[in-house]
Structures are given as structure tokens and as C-alpha cells.
Design a protein around this motif. Structure first.
Motif, PDB file in Angstrom:
ATOM      1  N   ASP A   1      57.312  28.912  31.405  1.00  0.00           N
ATOM      2  CA  ASP A   1      58.583  28.416  30.894  1.00  0.00           C
ATOM      3  C   ASP A   1      58.864  27.086  31.577  1.00  0.00           C
ATOM      4  O   ASP A   1      58.496  26.884  32.738  1.00  0.00           O
ATOM      5  N   VAL A   2      59.518  26.166  30.880  1.00  0.00           N
ATOM      6  CA  VAL A   2      59.815  24.856  31.448  1.00  0.00           C
ATOM      7  C   VAL A   2      61.281  24.515  31.197  1.00  0.00           C
ATOM      8  O   VAL A   2      61.809  24.780  30.110  1.00  0.00           O
ATOM      9  N   ILE A   3      61.943  23.960  32.228  1.00  0.00           N
ATOM     10  CA  ILE A   3      63.352  23.578  32.117  1.00  0.00           C
ATOM     11  C   ILE A   3      63.569  22.201  32.750  1.00  0.00           C
ATOM     12  O   ILE A   3      62.806  21.779  33.608  1.00  0.00           O
ATOM     13  N   ILE A   4      64.632  21.540  32.297  1.00  0.00           N
ATOM     14  CA  ILE A   4      65.063  20.277  32.902  1.00  0.00           C
ATOM     15  C   ILE A   4      65.947  20.600  34.097  1.00  0.00           C
ATOM     16  O   ILE A   4      66.882  21.389  33.991  1.00  0.00           O
TER      17      ILE A   4
ATOM     18  N   ALA B   1      54.824  19.197  27.260  1.00  0.00           N
ATOM     19  CA  ALA B   1      55.161  18.038  26.431  1.00  0.00           C
ATOM     20  C   ALA B   1      56.670  17.890  26.347  1.00  0.00           C
ATOM     21  O   ALA B   1      57.413  18.877  26.336  1.00  0.00           O
ATOM     22  N   ALA B   2      57.112  16.637  26.307  1.00  0.00           N
ATOM     23  CA  ALA B   2      58.533  16.313  26.114  1.00  0.00           C
ATOM     24  C   ALA B   2      58.646  15.326  24.963  1.00  0.00           C
ATOM     25  O   ALA B   2      57.896  14.354  24.888  1.00  0.00           O
ATOM     26  N   ASP B   3      59.560  15.616  24.061  1.00  0.00           N
ATOM     27  CA  ASP B   3      59.809  14.734  22.921  1.00  0.00           C
ATOM     28  C   ASP B   3      61.277  14.345  22.913  1.00  0.00           C
ATOM     29  O   ASP B   3      62.144  15.156  23.225  1.00  0.00           O
TER      30      ASP B   3
ATOM     31  N   GLN C   1      60.099   9.203  21.086  1.00  0.00           N
ATOM     32  CA  GLN C   1      59.349   8.960  22.301  1.00  0.00           C
ATOM     33  C   GLN C   1      58.821  10.305  22.766  1.00  0.00           C
ATOM     34  O   GLN C   1      59.418  11.347  22.484  1.00  0.00           O
ATOM     35  N   GLY C   2      57.743  10.283  23.479  1.00  0.00           N
ATOM     36  CA  GLY C   2      57.196  11.536  23.969  1.00  0.00           C
ATOM     37  C   GLY C   2      56.248  11.310  25.122  1.00  0.00           C
ATOM     38  O   GLY C   2      55.881  10.176  25.442  1.00  0.00           O
ATOM     39  N   GLY C   3      55.880  12.397  25.726  1.00  0.00           N
ATOM     40  CA  GLY C   3      54.941  12.329  26.835  1.00  0.00           C
ATOM     41  C   GLY C   3      54.436  13.710  27.188  1.00  0.00           C
ATOM     42  O   GLY C   3      54.958  14.723  26.713  1.00  0.00           O
ATOM     43  N   GLU C   4      53.393  13.741  28.005  1.00  0.00           N
ATOM     44  CA  GLU C   4      52.809  14.995  28.455  1.00  0.00           C
ATOM     45  C   GLU C   4      52.549  14.925  29.951  1.00  0.00           C
ATOM     46  O   GLU C   4      52.243  13.861  30.485  1.00  0.00           O
ATOM     47  N   ILE C   5      52.665  16.074  30.597  1.00  0.00           N
ATOM     48  CA  ILE C   5      52.297  16.239  32.001  1.00  0.00           C
ATOM     49  C   ILE C   5      51.286  17.375  32.052  1.00  0.00           C
ATOM     50  O   ILE C   5      51.467  18.405  31.398  1.00  0.00           O
ATOM     51  N   THR C   6      50.240  17.186  32.847  1.00  0.00           N
ATOM     52  CA  THR C   6      49.266  18.253  33.063  1.00  0.00           C
ATOM     53  C   THR C   6      49.332  18.688  34.523  1.00  0.00           C
ATOM     54  O   THR C   6      49.160  17.874  35.431  1.00  0.00           O
ATOM     55  N   PHE C   7      49.604  19.968  34.726  1.00  0.00           N
ATOM     56  CA  PHE C   7      49.610  20.561  36.062  1.00  0.00           C
ATOM     57  C   PHE C   7      48.254  21.232  36.272  1.00  0.00           C
ATOM     58  O   PHE C   7      47.817  22.020  35.430  1.00  0.00           O
TER      59      PHE C   7
ATOM     60  N   LEU D   1      61.491  20.202  25.286  1.00  0.00           N
ATOM     61  CA  LEU D   1      60.349  20.516  26.138  1.00  0.00           C
ATOM     62  C   LEU D   1      59.589  21.688  25.548  1.00  0.00           C
ATOM     63  O   LEU D   1      60.185  22.609  24.978  1.00  0.00           O
ATOM     64  N   ARG D   2      58.254  21.671  25.733  1.00  0.00           N
ATOM     65  CA  ARG D   2      57.472  22.822  25.293  1.00  0.00           C
ATOM     66  C   ARG D   2      56.182  22.888  26.120  1.00  0.00           C
ATOM     67  O   ARG D   2      55.673  21.879  26.585  1.00  0.00           O
ATOM     68  N   VAL D   3      55.684  24.112  26.245  1.00  0.00           N
ATOM     69  CA  VAL D   3      54.390  24.333  26.881  1.00  0.00           C
ATOM     70  C   VAL D   3      53.349  24.224  25.776  1.00  0.00           C
ATOM     71  O   VAL D   3      53.383  24.974  24.799  1.00  0.00           O
TER      72      VAL D   3
END
Length: 134
Positions: free
Chosen positions: A51-54, A84-86, A94-100, A126-128
Motif C-alpha cells: 500500500d502507498v500513501i502520501i 507510480a504517481a500521476d 505529469q507522472g513518475g515512478e519510483i522503484t524500491f 498513487l498506485r503500486v
């Protein structure tokens, strides 16, 4: 001549306090090992539950930093987790991705997205995207 007494070693008894301490220490060790085994059996085979939160938005000049936390409530470690964030605002996207690299079971990892212009939490989705098992 008198003989040395050997009865002092034969009359030795263990004090009651030593018995109580030994019992409490042994009981604690057995309970702790049982708890660790229970955790391993209960959580060890549950798939990753991501799960992802701001957590915060910081505005600076013409950019905004969106801090996020990804949490894994499952029992298995997730590797290469992609978040991913849109942003949908004024007909522009606009969008972007982070990889952990890794998000272990029952833990959290933090990251941040950078967007142009002022941003509010309502504008961000936000989404996984996915993960793999290591």
C-alpha cells in the motif's frame, strides 16, 4: 588425629531462590522461542500486501516534493517494487515512478516524487505497479 569432614559436600542443597530463578529463565526462553516460531509460521507464507500513501507535500519555487511511504503488510519480502504517481491538472498530465529495491514483510520504505508547479494531494493518484519475489 581427626579425620577431615566430607559431610559438608553431601549436605549441600540448592537454595530455593536459585530454583525460582532457573524456572523463570527457562520459562521465558521457551515462551520466546515459541513466539518466534509462531510468527514464522503465521506470517512467513503470506504474499506481499503493498500500500502507498502520501505523507507530506513540500512546495519550493516552481516544484513540489511529494513524500510517500510504501508499506508491506504481508509476510514475504517484495523486490523491485514500482510505485507510480500521476497528476491530472488543467488538461495536462505529469507522472513518475519510483522503484524500491526491497520492501520486507511487515515494514515500510520512504521515497519522494518531484512535480513541476504547485501540487495538492487531491491532484495526485498513487498506485503500486508491481513487484517480484526475491
Amino acid at each position: 588425629m581427626s579425620k577431615p569432614s566430607v559431610s559438608s559436600a553431601e549436605n549441600f542443597t540448592t537454595p530455593i531462590l536459585e530454583w525460582i530463578t532457573s524456572f523463570l529463565g527457562g520459562s521465558f526462553a521457551i515462551i520466546l522461542l515459541g513466539y518466534i516460531a509462531w510468527l514464522g509460521l503465521r506470517d512467513g507464507h503470506r504474499p506481499a500486501d503493498l500500500d502507498v500513501i502520501i505523507t507530506d507535500i513540500t512546495q519550493s519555487h516552481e516544484r513540489a516534493r511529494i513524500d510517500v511511504v510504501v508499506s508491506n503488510r504481508g509476510g514475504i519480502t517484495a523486490a523491485d517494487v514500482v510505485i507510480a504517481a500521476d497528476r491530472n491538472f488543467d488538461q495536462t498530465e505529469q507522472g513518475g515512478e519510483i522503484t524500491f529495491d526491497f520492501v520486507p514483510g511487515q515494514s515500510e520504505r520512504k521515497g519522494a516524487f518531484i512535480f513541476q508547479g504547485p501540487v495538492t494531494a487531491e491532484e495526485i493518484t498513487l498506485r503500486v505497479v508491481g513487484y517480484r519475489e526475491p
